[in-house]
Design a protein around this motif. Structure first.
Motif, PDB file in Angstrom:
ATOM      1  N   THR A  35       0.811  -1.121   0.072  1.00 20.14           N
ATOM      2  CA  THR A  35      -0.012   0.054   0.007  1.00 20.14           C
ATOM      3  C   THR A  35       0.748   1.411   0.008  1.00 20.14           C
ATOM      4  N   ASN A  36       2.156   1.145  -0.273  1.00 21.12           N
ATOM      5  CA  ASN A  36       2.933   2.369  -0.007  1.00 21.12           C
ATOM      6  C   ASN A  36       2.730   3.139  -1.327  1.00 21.12           C
ATOM      7  N   SER A  37       2.411   2.562  -2.433  1.00 20.59           N
ATOM      8  CA  SER A  37       2.162   3.454  -3.486  1.00 20.59           C
ATOM      9  C   SER A  37       1.106   3.068  -4.403  1.00 20.59           C
ATOM     10  N   VAL A  38       0.746   3.953  -5.442  1.00 23.88           N
ATOM     11  CA  VAL A  38      -0.424   3.823  -6.212  1.00 23.88           C
ATOM     12  C   VAL A  38      -0.224   2.369  -6.984  1.00 23.88           C
ATOM     13  N   LEU A  39      -1.357   1.496  -6.802  1.00 25.95           N
ATOM     14  CA  LEU A  39      -1.007   0.263  -7.652  1.00 25.95           C
ATOM     15  C   LEU A  39      -1.570   0.339  -8.949  1.00 25.95           C
ATOM     16  N   LYS A  40      -0.766  -0.466  -9.991  1.00 26.46           N
ATOM     17  CA  LYS A  40      -0.933  -0.429 -11.477  1.00 26.46           C
ATOM     18  C   LYS A  40      -1.850  -1.234 -11.906  1.00 26.46           C
ATOM     19  N   ALA A  41      -2.682  -0.911 -12.718  1.00 25.49           N
ATOM     20  CA  ALA A  41      -3.600  -1.805 -13.292  1.00 25.49           C
ATOM     21  C   ALA A  41      -3.395  -2.149 -14.708  1.00 25.49           C
ATOM     22  N   LYS A  42      -2.477  -3.152 -14.755  1.00 28.62           N
ATOM     23  CA  LYS A  42      -2.105  -3.506 -16.279  1.00 28.62           C
ATOM     24  C   LYS A  42      -1.341  -4.806 -16.101  1.00 28.62           C
ATOM     25  N   GLU A  43      -1.238  -5.527 -17.549  1.00 28.07           N
ATOM     26  CA  GLU A  43      -0.682  -6.674 -17.602  1.00 28.07           C
ATOM     27  C   GLU A  43       1.147  -6.565 -17.270  1.00 28.07           C
ATOM     28  N   GLN A  44       1.413  -7.489 -16.446  1.00 26.97           N
ATOM     29  CA  GLN A  44       3.018  -7.722 -16.631  1.00 26.97           C
ATOM     30  C   GLN A  44       3.510  -8.469 -17.852  1.00 26.97           C
ATOM     31  N   LYS A  45       4.660  -7.967 -18.486  1.00 24.27           N
ATOM     32  CA  LYS A  45       5.082  -8.576 -19.865  1.00 24.27           C
ATOM     33  C   LYS A  45       6.570  -8.923 -19.557  1.00 24.27           C
ATOM     34  N   ARG A  46       6.966  -9.986 -20.533  1.00 28.07           N
ATOM     35  CA  ARG A  46       8.272 -10.433 -20.617  1.00 28.07           C
ATOM     36  C   ARG A  46       8.539 -10.587 -22.024  1.00 28.07           C
ATOM     37  N   LEU A  47       9.650 -10.378 -22.581  1.00 33.00           N
ATOM     38  CA  LEU A  47      10.054 -10.271 -23.939  1.00 33.00           C
ATOM     39  C   LEU A  47       9.818 -11.591 -24.387  1.00 33.00           C
ATOM     40  N   MET A  48      10.090 -12.647 -23.998  1.00 35.03           N
ATOM     41  CA  MET A  48       9.899 -13.958 -24.286  1.00 35.03           C
ATOM     42  C   MET A  48       9.136 -14.887 -23.265  1.00 35.03           C
ATOM     43  N   GLU A  49       8.063 -15.443 -23.910  1.00 31.84           N
ATOM     44  CA  GLU A  49       7.025 -16.391 -22.918  1.00 31.84           C
ATOM     45  C   GLU A  49       7.360 -17.785 -22.996  1.00 31.84           C
ATOM     46  N   SER A  50       7.010 -18.657 -22.218  1.00 26.42           N
ATOM     47  CA  SER A  50       7.297 -19.877 -22.263  1.00 26.42           C
ATOM     48  C   SER A  50       5.755 -20.658 -21.662  1.00 26.42           C
ATOM     49  N   ALA A  51       5.344 -21.488 -22.434  1.00 27.05           N
ATOM     50  CA  ALA A  51       4.340 -22.269 -21.983  1.00 27.05           C
ATOM     51  C   ALA A  51       4.628 -23.179 -20.880  1.00 27.05           C
ATOM     52  N   ARG A  52       5.560 -23.720 -20.989  1.00 27.53           N
ATOM     53  CA  ARG A  52       6.156 -24.714 -19.761  1.00 27.53           C
ATOM     54  C   ARG A  52       6.216 -23.866 -18.573  1.00 27.53           C
ATOM     55  N   PHE A  53       6.716 -22.692 -18.730  1.00 25.82           N
ATOM     56  CA  PHE A  53       6.763 -21.783 -17.356  1.00 25.82           C
ATOM     57  C   PHE A  53       5.431 -21.671 -16.826  1.00 25.82           C
ATOM     58  N   GLN A  54       4.567 -21.097 -17.763  1.00 23.37           N
ATOM     59  CA  GLN A  54       3.232 -20.681 -17.439  1.00 23.37           C
ATOM     60  C   GLN A  54       2.427 -21.917 -16.745  1.00 23.37           C
ATOM     61  N   GLY A  55       2.695 -23.121 -17.059  1.00 26.54           N
ATOM     62  CA  GLY A  55       1.965 -24.135 -16.664  1.00 26.54           C
ATOM     63  C   GLY A  55       2.420 -24.484 -15.056  1.00 26.54           C
ATOM     64  N   ARG A  56       3.500 -24.092 -14.854  1.00 26.51           N
ATOM     65  CA  ARG A  56       3.819 -23.992 -13.238  1.00 26.51           C
ATOM     66  C   ARG A  56       3.894 -22.601 -12.733  1.00 26.51           C
TER      67      ARG A  56
END
Length: 372
Positions: free
Chosen positions: A16-37
């Motif tokens: 609660t120390n700062s104003v929270l952001k309402a947007k999606e976190q992004k990475r340059l490269m995504e991995s289906a395997r990483f997302q599964g876990r």
């Protein structure tokens, strides 16, 4: 004061120390395997997804002399997008007319339409060195405020090459990796309201670029990773993604925005079951500097992966589960010798805090490898 109370107050103040952001976190490269876990990867064991996660793991596969990955394709799609496509295929455009088409989208307000593709052709790995070209394209459309429609849209295409190398600082214990990524990026992002559409009517000379700018340029970014194998079962990891905020090579107002730097910590615990089966348990605290002011619970990731190996150094078949930003994820994978398949269902948060605005998605990955 009890320790549990102190930790609760610390996390409460942090969140609660700062104003929270309402947007999606992004990475340059995504991995289906990483997302599964649960999108955990910072302290993972060495896999073919090393350049999508911690490059330090490249130094651990001492059995690899040469590996060729002729083709890898990853496809990510939101469940909202699948529902929209299904509804559109049911419309008879010749007879239903425009009102039927508009009615199809009447319940799509507030639901993100998401699609992402990744293509990695001709990746080559020699011992602890890897070079792998990639093309990543992500798109979304958000429709808001049904009374006075507004649309936010984004299309982000990045074409580049992973040039990664890792070194064992302490043999079989401490590893350091670097992944340089020169790239070309074409980026479109903007908000379009109904009143903006009226501005394009004749005799107006207004262009679409005035509202939705198109930006492009060459850039260079890098990932720096460390893994520490405290024992055969327990590992710790540190990963700095887009070190120094990867951005354009030349200064211009038409350059895409810089890629945000993320500093993450991770831990992995492996439980060996029998002679071949392994159960890996993951825990990541990602983006610990949190410059975007996300809610603290959105930075915590948990995951597990249960599987066995029958002809490669990696788990060849298995099941996954995890928690990403407070949402459950699950997946399965199988290496059929000629091609490896992964199917995953996961969710991300688009609002300020977990539980506010979930976007559930599917990911499918297929890759071919030849290892010597």
């Amino acid at each position: 004061m009890r320790l549990s109370t102190s930790l609760f107050l610390f996390f409460l103040l942090l969140g609660t120390n700062s104003v929270l952001k309402a947007k999606e976190q992004k990475r340059l490269m995504e991995s289906a395997r990483f997302q599964g876990r649960g999108n955990t990867f910072v302290a993972s064991f060495d896999t073919d997804d090393a350049t999508k996660g911690n490059p330090a793991t490249l130094a651990e596969a001492d059995k690899i002399i040469f590996q060729l990955r002729p083709l890898e394709f990853d496809f990510f799609v939101g469940e909202n997008s699948l529902e929209t496509i299904s509804d559109l295929t049911k419309i008879d455009f010749a007879n239903d007319g425009l009102l039927k088409v508009l009615d199809t989208f009447s319940d799509r307000f507030g639901k993100r339409q998401y699609l992402r593709n990744q293509f990695m052709p001709l990746g080559v790995r020699i011992y602890s060195f890897e070079i792998s070209p990639f093309v990543a394209n992500s798109n979304f459309i958000d429709m808001r405020v049904p009374a006075i429609p507004e649309v936010e849209l984004e299309s982000d295409t990045i074409m580049g090459t992973n040039i990664a190398y890792a070194y064992a600082l302490v043999p079989k214990k401490l590893f350091l990796g670097l992944n340089l990524k020169p790239y070309y990026r074409y980026y479109i992002h903007g908000d379009l309201a109904f009143s903006d559409v009226m501005d394009f009517l004749p005799p107006s000379s207004k262009q679409i670029d005035d509202i939705i700018p198109q930006r492009s340029g060459m850039g260079l970014t890098s990932d720096i990773g460390i893994t520490w194998a405290k024992s055969e079962s327990w590992r710790l990891g540190l990963l700095v993604e887009n070190a120094g905020y990867g951005g354009a090579m030349n200064k211009s107002d038409l350059n895409p925005p810089p890629l945000p730097m993320r500093i993450s910590l991770g831990s992995t615990w492996r439980v060996v079951i029998g002679k071949r089966w392994n159960w890996d348990i993951y825990c990541d605290l990602q983006d610990i500097a949190n410059p975007e002011s996300y809610a603290f619970m959105r930075l915590i990731h948990f995951g597990s992966e249960f599987g066995t190996s029958y002809f490669t150094r990696d788990l060849d078949v298995g099941l996954q589960s995890g928690f990403n930003e407070g949402y459950f994820s699950m997946g399965a994978f199988a290496d059929l010798y000629l091609v490896r398949f992964e199917v995953v269902n996961y969710a991300v948060e688009l609002g300020e805090t977990p539980g506010q605005r979930m976007d559930r998605r599917w990911a499918i990955s297929a890759k071919t490898t030849m290892t010597f």
